[in-house]
Design an enzyme around this catalytic site. Structure first.
Site, short mmCIF file in Angstrom:
data_model
loop_
_atom_site.label_atom_id
_atom_site.label_comp_id
_atom_site.label_asym_id
_atom_site.label_seq_id
_atom_site.Cartn_x
_atom_site.Cartn_y
_atom_site.Cartn_z
N ASN A 258 55.09 -31.34 -25.16
CA ASN A 258 55.93 -30.72 -24.56
C ASN A 258 57.54 -31.31 -24.60
OD1 ASN A 258 54.53 -28.47 -23.73
ND2 ASN A 258 53.47 -29.79 -22.03
N HIS A 259 58.51 -30.83 -24.40
CA HIS A 259 60.02 -31.49 -24.15
C HIS A 259 60.15 -31.09 -22.64
CE1 HIS A 259 61.25 -32.61 -28.37
NE2 HIS A 259 59.89 -32.21 -28.53
N THR A 260 60.53 -31.86 -21.81
CA THR A 260 60.72 -31.51 -20.35
C THR A 260 61.77 -30.53 -20.23
OG1 THR A 260 61.40 -32.57 -18.18
CG2 THR A 260 62.48 -33.22 -20.13
#
Length: 214
Positions: free
Chosen positions: A83-85
């Site tokens: 994931n990327h925040t």
């Protein structure tokens, strides 16, 4: 009938199908007895490398798979570090490049959103090239359709499919599902399962209930 630790290939002459438990080395992955994985593209023994992705040790994510599961070729388990925040104004993973941006190394996990472990129940069938995302729990007896992308929890004995995966139907009535969850035949001794295979395979709930009550 207990599976010897060295028994990886349960079918004579078949190097594409393995019992998964004996090949797992990562302490953050647990697999129940008799769970099998088939791979006709890559070596199935390399399951940890090819199918469990972004499970970085720094994040302490866990993959828990129950007993008697069937996992088809190419199924993937994507963990939090993929994931990327979304809580930042930018999705760029600045914390990963802490040296360049003068950030603290111990805050590297702020680069992604943490949604939790992946938990797979017992007697689950995961179809060809299905993808299970971080934080998802799949209930006992569920079926995950081919190339489904599972973003949310799946109820026991429910068939799901699509992108994102959505419920298609329940496999059995609520009464039968409740009984199966109570009986938990997968926890029986091996001899007891063997004796009751006709009832399991033919859907004879009366016999299973009778056996469970003994």
């Amino acid at each position: 009938m207990t599976i010897p630790e060295k028994l990886i290939y349960p079918r004579t002459g078949d190097k594409e199908t393995i019992y998964l438990k004996p090949v797992i080395q990562n302490p953050n992955i647990t697999v129940g007895d008799f769970t099998m994985y088939n791979d006709f593209v890559n070596d199935p023994v390399l399951f940890e490398k090819n199918n469990v992705l972004y499970q970085y040790p720094i994040n302490h994510d866990k993959l828990k798979i129950g007993k008697f599961c069937s996992i088809a070729c190419g199924a993937k388990f994507l963990f939090n570090s993929a994931n990327h925040t979304l809580s930042s104004l930018s999705t760029y993973p600045f914390p990963l490049f802490f040296k360049e941006w003068d950030l603290l190394k111990e805050n590297v996990t702020q680069a992604w959103d943490n949604k939790g472990d992946i938990v797979i129940g017992h007697d689950v069938w995961i179809g060809y090239e299905a993808v299970i995302l971080a934080g998802v729990t799949i209930g006992d007896g569920a079926i995950i359709g081919t190339r489904a992308v599972v973003t949310k929890d799946v109820e026991p004995y429910t068939i799901v499919g699509g992108i994102p995966a959505k419920p298609i139907r329940k496999r059995f009535s609520d009464e039968v599902i409740s009984a199966l969850e109570e009986i938990k035949w997968w926890d029986w001794p091996e001899y007891k399962i063997k004796e009751n295979l006709p009832a399991i395979q033919n859907g004879d709930m009366m016999q299973l209930k009778k056996t469970a009550g003994k």
